[in-house]
Motif scaffolding. Structure first.
Motif, PDB file in Angstrom:
ATOM      1  N   ARG A  57     -60.709  -2.709  23.813  1.00 41.05           N
ATOM      2  CA  ARG A  57     -60.140  -1.689  24.708  1.00 41.05           C
ATOM      3  C   ARG A  57     -60.930  -0.390  24.608  1.00 41.05           C
ATOM      4  NH1 ARG A  57     -57.106   2.380  23.508  1.00 41.05           N
ATOM      5  NH2 ARG A  57     -56.521   1.518  21.462  1.00 41.05           N
ATOM      6  N   VAL A  58     -61.213   0.070  23.377  1.00 46.80           N
ATOM      7  CA  VAL A  58     -61.930   1.347  23.248  1.00 46.80           C
ATOM      8  C   VAL A  58     -63.389   1.206  23.700  1.00 46.80           C
ATOM      9  CG1 VAL A  58     -60.401   2.214  21.434  1.00 46.80           C
ATOM     10  CG2 VAL A  58     -62.487   0.977  20.785  1.00 46.80           C
ATOM     11  N   TYR A  59     -63.946   0.015  23.538  1.00 44.97           N
ATOM     12  CA  TYR A  59     -65.299  -0.193  24.053  1.00 44.97           C
ATOM     13  C   TYR A  59     -65.322   0.025  25.556  1.00 44.97           C
ATOM     14  CZ  TYR A  59     -69.320  -2.675  25.914  1.00 44.97           C
ATOM     15  OH  TYR A  59     -70.447  -2.997  26.633  1.00 44.97           O
TER      16      TYR A  59
ATOM     17  N   TYR B 265     -64.502   3.987  26.375  1.00 43.37           N
ATOM     18  CA  TYR B 265     -65.381   5.090  25.980  1.00 43.37           C
ATOM     19  C   TYR B 265     -66.874   4.769  26.066  1.00 43.37           C
ATOM     20  CZ  TYR B 265     -61.009   6.888  24.036  1.00 43.37           C
ATOM     21  OH  TYR B 265     -59.716   7.320  23.872  1.00 43.37           O
ATOM     22  N   ILE B 266     -67.255   3.490  26.091  1.00 45.54           N
ATOM     23  CA  ILE B 266     -68.668   3.139  26.009  1.00 45.54           C
ATOM     24  C   ILE B 266     -69.179   2.445  27.272  1.00 45.54           C
ATOM     25  CG2 ILE B 266     -70.421   2.000  24.610  1.00 45.54           C
ATOM     26  CD1 ILE B 266     -68.822   4.207  23.140  1.00 45.54           C
ATOM     27  N   LYS B 267     -68.504   1.422  27.696  1.00 45.14           N
ATOM     28  CA  LYS B 267     -68.999   0.606  28.807  1.00 45.14           C
ATOM     29  C   LYS B 267     -69.168   1.447  30.074  1.00 45.14           C
ATOM     30  CE  LYS B 267     -67.771  -3.367  31.717  1.00 45.14           C
ATOM     31  NZ  LYS B 267     -69.151  -3.868  31.823  1.00 45.14           N
ATOM     32  N   ASP B 268     -70.400   1.509  30.548  1.00 41.84           N
ATOM     33  CA  ASP B 268     -70.735   2.187  31.801  1.00 41.84           C
ATOM     34  C   ASP B 268     -70.376   3.669  31.793  1.00 41.84           C
ATOM     35  OD1 ASP B 268     -71.626  -0.249  32.865  1.00 41.84           O
ATOM     36  OD2 ASP B 268     -69.629  -0.753  33.609  1.00 41.84           O
ATOM     37  N   LYS B 269     -70.239   4.274  30.618  1.00 38.00           N
ATOM     38  CA  LYS B 269     -69.881   5.688  30.536  1.00 38.00           C
ATOM     39  C   LYS B 269     -71.132   6.549  30.390  1.00 38.00           C
ATOM     40  CE  LYS B 269     -65.456   5.075  30.853  1.00 38.00           C
ATOM     41  NZ  LYS B 269     -65.486   3.629  31.137  1.00 38.00           N
TER      42      LYS B 269
ATOM     43  N   PRO C 149     -55.410   8.242  17.830  1.00 36.56           N
ATOM     44  CA  PRO C 149     -55.120   6.808  17.695  1.00 36.56           C
ATOM     45  C   PRO C 149     -56.314   5.900  17.973  1.00 36.56           C
ATOM     46  CG  PRO C 149     -53.330   7.908  18.838  1.00 36.56           C
ATOM     47  CD  PRO C 149     -54.410   8.931  18.664  1.00 36.56           C
ATOM     48  N   ASP C 150     -57.272   6.354  18.766  1.00 35.53           N
ATOM     49  CA  ASP C 150     -58.418   5.513  19.094  1.00 35.53           C
ATOM     50  C   ASP C 150     -59.581   5.696  18.120  1.00 35.53           C
ATOM     51  OD1 ASP C 150     -57.120   4.384  21.222  1.00 35.53           O
ATOM     52  OD2 ASP C 150     -58.084   5.645  22.747  1.00 35.53           O
ATOM     53  N   GLU C 151     -59.455   6.622  17.173  1.00 32.70           N
ATOM     54  CA  GLU C 151     -60.560   6.827  16.234  1.00 32.70           C
ATOM     55  C   GLU C 151     -60.823   5.579  15.404  1.00 32.70           C
ATOM     56  OE1 GLU C 151     -61.967   9.509  12.395  1.00 32.70           O
ATOM     57  OE2 GLU C 151     -59.843   9.271  12.876  1.00 32.70           O
ATOM     58  N   ALA C 152     -59.777   4.979  14.841  1.00 38.93           N
ATOM     59  CA  ALA C 152     -59.948   3.821  13.965  1.00 38.93           C
ATOM     60  C   ALA C 152     -60.608   2.643  14.681  1.00 38.93           C
ATOM     61  CB  ALA C 152     -58.609   3.416  13.356  1.00 38.93           C
ATOM     62  N   PRO C 153     -60.136   2.215  15.858  1.00 35.76           N
ATOM     63  CA  PRO C 153     -60.845   1.108  16.528  1.00 35.76           C
ATOM     64  C   PRO C 153     -62.272   1.458  16.938  1.00 35.76           C
ATOM     65  CG  PRO C 153     -59.033   1.925  17.892  1.00 35.76           C
ATOM     66  CD  PRO C 153     -58.867   2.529  16.545  1.00 35.76           C
ATOM     67  N   LEU C 154     -62.552   2.709  17.251  1.00 35.21           N
ATOM     68  CA  LEU C 154     -63.930   3.106  17.533  1.00 35.21           C
ATOM     69  C   LEU C 154     -64.801   2.997  16.282  1.00 35.21           C
ATOM     70  CD1 LEU C 154     -63.241   6.134  19.889  1.00 35.21           C
ATOM     71  CD2 LEU C 154     -64.703   4.175  20.467  1.00 35.21           C
ATOM     72  N   ASP C 155     -64.241   3.313  15.126  1.00 32.13           N
ATOM     73  CA  ASP C 155     -64.972   3.148  13.881  1.00 32.13           C
ATOM     74  C   ASP C 155     -65.294   1.678  13.620  1.00 32.13           C
ATOM     75  OD1 ASP C 155     -64.808   5.838  13.472  1.00 32.13           O
ATOM     76  OD2 ASP C 155     -63.220   5.745  11.962  1.00 32.13           O
ATOM     77  N   VAL C 156     -64.315   0.821  13.867  1.00 35.32           N
ATOM     78  CA  VAL C 156     -64.541  -0.610  13.680  1.00 35.32           C
ATOM     79  C   VAL C 156     -65.629  -1.096  14.640  1.00 35.32           C
ATOM     80  CG1 VAL C 156     -63.505  -2.907  13.751  1.00 35.32           C
ATOM     81  CG2 VAL C 156     -62.191  -0.966  12.852  1.00 35.32           C
TER      82      VAL C 156
END
Length: 954
Positions: A449-451, A454-458, A310-317
């Motif tokens: 949300r996905v930022y 999965y990304i922020k401070d990771k 489910p989080d693949e699409a927003p990560l692509d965006v």
């Protein structure tokens, strides 16, 4: 939107579930199924307004899944056999097996002789290949519709009757071929080890994605032929395969053939789904590669989810917002400010896990320190976090999905690949609308949300690739060492036996082809405008798209030699700001329309290409009018492009294939001709170009007087005339294309050596000037003559160097003809240790062919291949546009294809062999080698040719 196109993969090649009257298409139901075949699902499309691919799904008693898709628009079929096995199914210590067996599957089976698979498909007028990735292996063929039974016979033979023909000799040859492929595509390419090292660092030891698909050389050296056979027997059963067939088919007959050839093959061991294994990192891992590069590269990789999570699409965006072209933050903060030559963000997804990748190539004019580039990347992430997602971000994404989806409707192979991939990984062939919906439903809140998740401070992998000896340029000192590989694997010693298969027919007899299909050359409308534009248009309603190609003759040939690259530079400036809009504003408008407009200059032409959906054509052409007639030619754009070009040219000098191409042009045409320099020029000529030169070139040469225009798509002539009025009213002065200066003459062939220290392989070219293009004369016949020498996979040169000797991944020869010039060229990237041997073999094959010519059987093979291949020539709008552009470029009528057919049918062996004697004289040919001179000189000295060391000008 780049990631959508790539990662949906399957979503980019689809079929609207609608016929021309916008009603759902109804697949024909097969009432009397062959014994052993059961219908699983009948999918007629999703109705009006939905995008889908109609199909019928069946299953054989041995577990083989069969998917059929009818498309009667062209007389061809595409067959795909996908096995759900890739490098992720390999054992530690046995890497590269899936890819290795992709090679072995072309080496013959019980009823198909060595290398005959390629020969049979080529003679059938088709094309074919196989591919392997981490999650699946597929084999595919596109052939005229009358050849379908033959393809099914071939695929079934290597699925069920392969093992007994896997000999030690074949095993050794293909082992060397795979090593050569690794050398050519990984070890001898700048940045070639980037993906492999990133996977080794990101994934823990033993993770299915911790090694590359190509595998390690030490693993390939370790394994035995029985190891390979055991791998095949474990994974290549019909119950682990999907057979997908699309195109101009008769379902009843197709299913009968499928059952006949595949039905008796026994199922293999049961295959369980592979577990999803995304990874997490506890802290940042810094690694460094010292490579033969000029531009330092940094890559930040965050582990995320898995495909269709489910989080693949927003990560692509998110990836598109951050790094998707000129509208992105990466472009603004890294490329436009000249800190990076190139900067992209992507989110590649695989079956088991995905990676969020941020990549930038440093611009040494600003800084080579990758730590500074990493800081700017992280500042861009903070800017995004503060700015958030705006309305255009989501609108661009959705427009990009719509456009890429519909443009993907244009080939049967694309639709078949989509069905096959979706069935393999999700058990549901048509997931087009599902994918469109999940991307269409992404909200700004989802992206943020996905930022944060999965990304922020990771934690992440930070990979630095720097020039050899310059580890100090890395983003940070390496803090992660690859763990020692612990090889705990058993070697298979006992003989692996093939399954026993009983049939009620003789498999040794290859099926005969049906009647040749009736292939129609595209109809077109010709219009000549009083401003000099010649236009050809072709109307087709297969997809609601339009492709436009505007060609201005001259291109790089119009450059002053001291300012070589000016035409290319001018075209790049045409892709920038206009008087009305900034570069970014134009890019945003095009992205919102899902359209493309690109200017480029290469060879003999400056070309402008437009791709648009029909309902956005008018707005797209308005943007084209603005870009064509109102370029801003800003100094800041000029400076940025010039600086980036300089860095790219420096980087190209690290590529051995580029060095070979440049050396070839210098030898063929001499240093006093524009032709001896690449389209983009070199560093010296680039430095001579100023903004006023660009403005002058535009004013003088962007005119309609030598322009050709091709438009293909869902067009209506009267409306089209209104839409392109800005082109038909265009006025300008005529110009002349400069004549060439005399070319160098050579009394004898020599060997020219370009030194590239530490090269992993040697690049070899054998060249001579030859005839320019003609449609039905000696040049055309020279291409027919070259077919058995080096013009196909089963050619003499390729079979010798690749299949017999194991010197190369591939070798070929060709006659290349342009409007005024031509060239013969034989080429191969070869093992360094066999450089001299490879050159000797190439020259000997050419000499033997020149003296003795082709055989009667080779002539028959050539005739069969050329006469039947036309069925594949005009399938897509792009292929139709290229055909029409070819007519205009060379002043041809469509009937020339009929004349070519007559020549193919009637040309004699004596005539072609006389052309071989005339055009293939090795004493006049020059040999070019790009290699580590110190290591190859002793070999080269034994060839009996004068060795001349040359340098390629920067």
């Amino acid at each position: 939107m780049k990631k959508i196109v790539l990662v949906l993969g399957s979503v980019t090649a689809l079929l609207l579930g609608c016929s021309t009257d916008n009603q759902p298409s109804q697949p024909n139901i097969v009432e009397n199924l062959p014994v052993g075949v059961k219908l699983v699902e009948q999918h007629s499309g999703l109705g009006e307004g939905k995008v889908s691919i109609p199909y019928s799904k069946y299953q054989l008693s041995n577990g083989l899944t069969v998917i059929l898709h009818e498309d009667k628009s062209d007389p061809l079929v595409h067959v795909d056999v996908t096995y759900h096995v890739g490098s992720a199914r390999e054992e530690i210590g046995k890497s590269g097996f899936a890819h290795f067996f992709e090679h072995m599957m072309f080496q013959g089976s019980k009823n198909v002789a060595d290398d005959e698979h390629f020969k049979i498909i080529t003679e059938a007028g088709g094309d074919m290949n196989g591919t392997t990735n981490s999650d699946r292996t597929n084999y595919y063929e596109t052939v005229p519709a009358n050849q379908l039974e033959k393809v099914l016979w071939l695929e079934a033979d290597r699925m069920g009757f392969m093992l007994d023909t896997v000999t030690q000799e074949k095993f050794e040859i293909q082992r060397e071929t795979v090593k050569n492929e690794r050398g050519q595509s990984y070890d001898n390419q700048p940045y070639g080890l980037r993906t492999e090292r990133n996977g080794e660092t990101l994934y823990p030891p033993g993770h299915p994605y911790s090694w590359s698909t190509i595998g390690y050389v030490e693993d390939l050296d370790r394994v035995t032929v029985e190891d390979l056979k055991a791998f095949f027997k474990r994974w290549y059963g019909p119950n682990n395969a999907v057979l997908t067939i699309g195109g101009d088919i008769n379902k009843q007959q197709t299913l009968a053939w499928v059952q006949k050839y595949f039905g008796s093959i026994p199922a293999g061991p049961e295959v369980d789904p592979a577990p999803k294994v995304p990874v997490t990192l506890e802290s940042d891992r810094y690694v460094t590669i010292e490579d033969q590069v000029y531009l330092p590269l940094i890559q930040l990789t965050f582990p995320t989810v898995y495909v269709r999570h489910p989080d693949e699409a927003p990560l692509d965006v998110l990836s598109d917002i951050l790094g998707g072209g000129k509208t992105s933050l990466f472009y603004k903060n890294l490329v436009k400010d000249n800190h990076a030559v190139q900067a992209v963000v992507s989110h590649p997804c695989r079956e088991l896990s995905c990676e969020f990748q941020l990549i930038a190539l440093a611009n040494p004019a600003k800084s080579t320190k990758l730590a500074e580039l990493q800081q700017r990347i992280e500042e861009s992430l903070l800017e995004f976090e503060s700015r958030g997602v705006n309305a255009d971000d989501l609108a661009r994404t959705k427009a990009g999905i719509e456009s890429s989806t519909i443009f993907g409707l244009q080939s049967v192979s694309g639709k078949v690949s989509t069905l096959a991939a979706n069935e393999t990984f999700d058990g549901q062939p048509d997931m087009v609308d599902y994918d469109l919906q999940r991307y269409g439903n992404v909200t700004a809140e989802d992206v943020m949300r996905v930022y944060r998740k999965y990304i922020k401070d990771k934690a992440k992998v930070v990979l630095s690739i720097v020039p050899v000896g310059q580890a100090s340029l890395a983003a940070k000192s390496q803090n992660f060492e690859l763990p020692e590989r612990k090889i705990v694997t058993d070697t298979v010693h006992e003989k692996v036996l093939a399954p026993e298969i009983t049939d009620n027919f003789d498999r040794s007899k290859m099926p005969k082809a049906g009647p040749n299909p009736n292939v129609k050359v595209p109809e077109y409308t010709r219009t000549e405008f009083d401003n000099g534009i010649n236009m050809l248009t072709h109307s087709t309603d297969e997809t609601p798209t339009v492709t436009l190609l505007l060609s201005l003759e001259g291109g790089p040939l119009l450059d002053p030699i001291e300012k070589a690259g000016l035409a290319s530079f001018t075209a790049q400036m045409m892709n920038e700001s206009t008087l009305q809009m900034s570069n970014e504003q134009v890019a945003n408008q095009l992205a919102l329309l899902g359209s493309e407009i690109s200017f480029g200059a290469s060879g003999r032409y400056t070309q402008i290409r437009v791709n648009a959906l029909v309902h956005n054509l008018e707005k797209t052409l308005s943007l084209l009018e603005m870009k064509l007639f109102e370029p801003a030619f800003l100094q800041e754009d000029f400076d940025r492009i010039k600086q980036n070009l300089a860095q790219q040219l420096q980087q190209q000098l690290k590529n051995p294939s580029v060095l070979a191409a440049r050396a070839t042009d210098i030898l063929m045409y001499g240093e006093n001709n524009r032709l001896s320099l690449p389209d983009s020029g070199n560093l010296a000529t680039l430095n001579n170009i100023q903004l006023e030169d660009v403005k002058s070139f535009y004013k003088k040469y962007y005119t309609p007087t030598k322009a050709n225009l091709v438009i293909v798509g869902d067009i209506e002539q009267n409306q089209l005339k209104k839409d392109i009025q800005f082109l038909t009213k265009w006025r300008g002065n005529d110009y002349q294309i400069p004549a060439y200066k005399p070319f160098p003459e050579y009394s004898e062939g020599k060997l020219y050596l370009v030194d590239k220290p530490d090269s992993a392989q040697s690049v070899v070219r054998v060249v001579e000037r030859a005839l320019p293009y003609d449609a039905t004369g000696k040049h055309f016949k020279s291409k027919l003559m070259n077919y058995p020498l080096g013009g196909m996979f089963n050619s003499r040169i390729n079979l010798n160097l690749r299949e017999d000797k194991g010197y190369t991944y591939g070798a070929s020869s060709q006659f290349i003809g342009g409007k005024t010039l031509g060239r013969f060229q034989a080429s191969a990237d070869v093992k360094q240790a066999n450089t001299g041997d490879s050159i000797a073999e190439i020259l000997n094959e050419i000499k033997t062919f020149s003296e003795h010519g082709m055989s009667e059987s080779e002539l028959a093979s050539m005739r069969s291949a050329y006469s039947q291949s036309e069925a594949l020539s005009y399938e897509t709008p792009s292929s139709k546009a290229n055909f029409l552009n070819h007519l205009l470029a060379y002043g041809l009528e469509r009937e020339y294809r009929d004349r070519q057919g007559e020549i193919i049918e009637n040309v004699t062996l004596a005539e072609l062999n006389e052309i071989a004697r005339d055009l293939l004289e090795i004493k006049h040919m020059q040999v070019i080698v790009v290699a580590d001179a110190q290591k190859v000189k002793p070999q080269l000295s034994e060839l009996g040719r004068e060795i001349v060391e040359i340098q390629v000008p920067q």
